[in-house]
Design an enzyme around this catalytic site. Structure first.
Site, PDB file in Angstrom:
ATOM      1  N   LYS A   1       7.472   6.723 -11.801  1.00  0.00           N
ATOM      2  CA  LYS A   1       7.788   7.654 -10.718  1.00  0.00           C
ATOM      3  C   LYS A   1       8.709   8.723 -11.277  1.00  0.00           C
ATOM      4  CE  LYS A   1       7.428   7.943  -6.088  1.00  0.00           C
ATOM      5  NZ  LYS A   1       6.354   7.537  -5.181  1.00  0.00           N
TER       6      LYS A   1
ATOM      7  N   VAL B   1       1.844  11.331   6.231  1.00  0.00           N
ATOM      8  CA  VAL B   1       1.174  10.048   6.487  1.00  0.00           C
ATOM      9  C   VAL B   1       1.278   9.671   7.959  1.00  0.00           C
ATOM     10  CG1 VAL B   1       1.065   7.599   5.905  1.00  0.00           C
ATOM     11  CG2 VAL B   1       1.714   9.246   4.151  1.00  0.00           C
TER      12      VAL B   1
HETATM   13  P1  NAI Z   1       6.784  13.470   4.795  1.00  0.00           P
HETATM   14  O1  NAI Z   1       8.011  14.073   4.224  1.00  0.00           O
HETATM   15  O2  NAI Z   1       5.590  14.325   5.017  1.00  0.00           O
HETATM   16  O3  NAI Z   1       7.130  12.786   6.193  1.00  0.00           O
HETATM   17  C1  NAI Z   1       8.320  12.127   6.488  1.00  0.00           C
HETATM   18  C2  NAI Z   1       8.619  12.402   7.959  1.00  0.00           C
HETATM   19  O4  NAI Z   1       9.716  11.604   8.355  1.00  0.00           O
HETATM   20  C3  NAI Z   1       8.981  13.855   8.234  1.00  0.00           C
HETATM   21  O5  NAI Z   1       8.245  14.341   9.343  1.00  0.00           O
HETATM   22  C4  NAI Z   1      10.474  13.783   8.531  1.00  0.00           C
HETATM   23  O6  NAI Z   1      10.904  14.808   9.429  1.00  0.00           O
HETATM   24  C5  NAI Z   1      10.591  12.400   9.134  1.00  0.00           C
HETATM   25  N1  NAI Z   1      11.911  11.798   9.089  1.00  0.00           N
HETATM   26  C6  NAI Z   1      12.875  11.878   8.137  1.00  0.00           C
HETATM   27  N2  NAI Z   1      13.946  11.154   8.475  1.00  0.00           N
HETATM   28  C7  NAI Z   1      13.650  10.562   9.662  1.00  0.00           C
HETATM   29  C8  NAI Z   1      14.341   9.673  10.523  1.00  0.00           C
HETATM   30  N3  NAI Z   1      15.566   9.225  10.235  1.00  0.00           N
HETATM   31  N4  NAI Z   1      13.742   9.268  11.650  1.00  0.00           N
HETATM   32  C9  NAI Z   1      12.505   9.705  11.977  1.00  0.00           C
HETATM   33  N5  NAI Z   1      11.800  10.566  11.202  1.00  0.00           N
HETATM   34  C10 NAI Z   1      12.368  10.975  10.062  1.00  0.00           C
HETATM   35  O7  NAI Z   1       6.419  12.218   3.875  1.00  0.00           O
HETATM   36  P2  NAI Z   1       5.068  11.389   3.798  1.00  0.00           P
HETATM   37  O8  NAI Z   1       4.241  11.876   2.672  1.00  0.00           O
HETATM   38  O9  NAI Z   1       4.473  11.275   5.152  1.00  0.00           O
HETATM   39  O10 NAI Z   1       5.616   9.967   3.359  1.00  0.00           O
HETATM   40  C11 NAI Z   1       6.291   9.101   4.265  1.00  0.00           C
HETATM   41  C12 NAI Z   1       6.731   7.854   3.528  1.00  0.00           C
HETATM   42  O11 NAI Z   1       5.593   7.208   2.988  1.00  0.00           O
HETATM   43  C13 NAI Z   1       7.661   8.105   2.327  1.00  0.00           C
HETATM   44  O12 NAI Z   1       8.574   7.057   2.233  1.00  0.00           O
HETATM   45  C14 NAI Z   1       6.713   8.100   1.146  1.00  0.00           C
HETATM   46  O13 NAI Z   1       7.364   7.734  -0.048  1.00  0.00           O
HETATM   47  C15 NAI Z   1       5.743   7.052   1.583  1.00  0.00           C
HETATM   48  N6  NAI Z   1       4.441   7.162   0.942  1.00  0.00           N
HETATM   49  C16 NAI Z   1       3.705   8.299   1.070  1.00  0.00           C
HETATM   50  C17 NAI Z   1       2.466   8.396   0.467  1.00  0.00           C
HETATM   51  C18 NAI Z   1       1.606   9.593   0.657  1.00  0.00           C
HETATM   52  O14 NAI Z   1       0.392   9.513   0.362  1.00  0.00           O
HETATM   53  N7  NAI Z   1       2.114  10.712   1.149  1.00  0.00           N
HETATM   54  C19 NAI Z   1       1.928   7.286  -0.344  1.00  0.00           C
HETATM   55  C20 NAI Z   1       2.759   6.097  -0.353  1.00  0.00           C
HETATM   56  C21 NAI Z   1       3.981   6.075   0.242  1.00  0.00           C
END
Ligand code: NAI
Length: 346
Positions: free
Chosen positions: A78, A182
């Site tokens: 990573k 996601v």
């Molecule tokens: P993203 O950054 O697009 O979405 C995260 C969301 O969580 C944002 O809308 C943000 O405003 C919100 N957020 C942040 N703090 C918060 C809180 N305290 N309470 C509620 N909402 C909050 O990220 P993404 O890509 O959707 O990833 C989400 C998680 O999944 C991360 O931990 C990432 O590492 C994991 N992940 C993502 C993958 C992918 O394909 N994008 C693959 C595997 C894991």
């Protein structure tokens, strides 16, 4: 490792800096036993460099387990980039990062994670071959988030069937923490399957959209973990399940995309004692890496990748079966299962 609690030995850790662009990155290669280390690149405004190092190491360990459980011919790694303060030249920053990736000569392959986009990946292609997650004309590739969401969705389906004893998601109440790349796709899949959504995000616009388009109920970010629901899906950032939050949980099943949801392994034990079934993050959120790995190997097409991601649901069933047989917890069983696979695939 480096005196940091909970961190395992890594094969290589590269600290890459570039004065001109302000790049400060950590590229962590946990294991190449199964093949080149594959894992996304996160851009985050870390409080300090130690916090960034801690995050990179924890995430790369998780990638080893994730790639092994998904039977991918890749090891775990990573990268994190410490977000430069103020305005910065993003293409130049990623060009410098691409050079750092290239310097590892294929020991590490990068892709998207929180804070990075398909455009960032595409921009790096001039510097390195070791990058995936790029939309390609007439070929499979691009944003892994919908595939990740699909893997979480089939995991929730399996968990609801096996732990809650309900055959469908119709009327099942699901709390979603985070409606990002996601979380939003997952919300759509769940809504289509008849689930009732309760959502929270720090971004009020995303919550309003979920209310308008998916009939979701909104909750504050501090209340979502203790929502009165059947399923909790953490899809924001890590360590949301800890000694403070676990006693307040009301869901019977936890399955979400966020990496490193459990603050400690013992927190998995506490969940089990409370009768809450926790499906380990690195098992259920492997859809994205399955997608970028296929793309990287120039294999597959949309339907084949979706079928492969759907098999995560079968692994959830196998995991819960093993948990019963071994009288253990999902977190411990998944860890041992994955570690047994940290060898070169036959
Ligand atoms: P993203 O950054 O697009 O979405 C995260 C969301 O969580 C944002 O809308 C943000 O405003 C919100 N957020 C942040 N703090 C918060 C809180 N305290 N309470 C509620 N909402 C909050 O990220 P993404 O890509 O959707 O990833 C989400 C998680 O999944 C991360 O931990 C990432 O590492 C994991 N992940 C993502 C993958 C992918 O394909 N994008 C693959 C595997 C894991």
């Amino acid at each position: 490792l480096f005196g940091l609690p909970g961190q395992e030995a890594h094969e290589r850790v590269l600290l890459a800096t570039d004065e001109q662009t302000g790049l400060k990155a950590i590229l962590a290669v946990h294991s190449t036993a199964r093949g080149p280390a594959f894992g996304g690149c996160r851009v985050w405004a870390y409080d300090n460099e130690l916090a960034a190092l801690n995050d990179a190491l924890r995430l790369s360990q998780g990638m080893s387990l994730k790639n092994a459980l998904a039977d991918l011919p890749f090891g775990g790694g990573k990268a994190v980039i410490i977000k430069p303060a103020g305005t910065f030249d993003r293409p130049a920053l990623f060009a410098a990062f691409g050079r750092a990736v290239e310097s590892l000569q294929g020991a590490y392959i990068t892709a998207e994670d929180v804070g990075t986009t398909t455009a960032d990946m595409r921009g790096m292609q001039a510097q390195t071959r070791y990058v995936s997650g790029i939309p390609r004309e007439g070929a499979f590739g691009g944003d892994p988030s919908p595939k990740t969401a699909w893997g979480v969705f089939v995991s929730i389906q399996a968990g609801v069937r096996l732990h809650l004893g309900r055959e469908s998601l119709q009327g099942v109440r699901v709390a979603l923490q985070g409606l990002g790349a996601v979380g939003w796709h997952l919300a759509e899949f769940l809504h289509k399957a008849g689930a009732q959504l309760v959502v929270a995000d720090v971004d009020a616009a995303k919550v309003a959209r979920a209310q308008a388009e998916l009939g979701a109920q909104a909750l504050g970010v501090l209340d979502i973990l203790s929502a009165d629901v059947d399923v909790l899906a953490p899809c924001a950032l890590g360590a949301s399940l800890n000694a403070q939050t676990i006693p307040t949980l009301r869901a019977q099943l936890v399955a979400g995309a966020a990496n490193n949801q459990l603050a400690t392994t013992e927190d998995g034990d506490t969940l089990q004692r409370r009768g809450i079934c926790y499906l380990p993050d690195y098992l259920v959120n492997a859809g994205g890496i399955i997608s970028v790995a296929r793309e990287y190997r120039n294999e597959g097409e949309e339907s084949a990748v979706m079928a492969e991601v759907s098999r995560i649901g079968d692994r959830v069933a196998e995991l819960l079966d093993r948990v019963k047989r071994e009288d253990s917890t999902p977190a411990r069983v998944a860890d041992a299962w994955a570690r047994a696979k940290l060898v070169k695939p036959a």
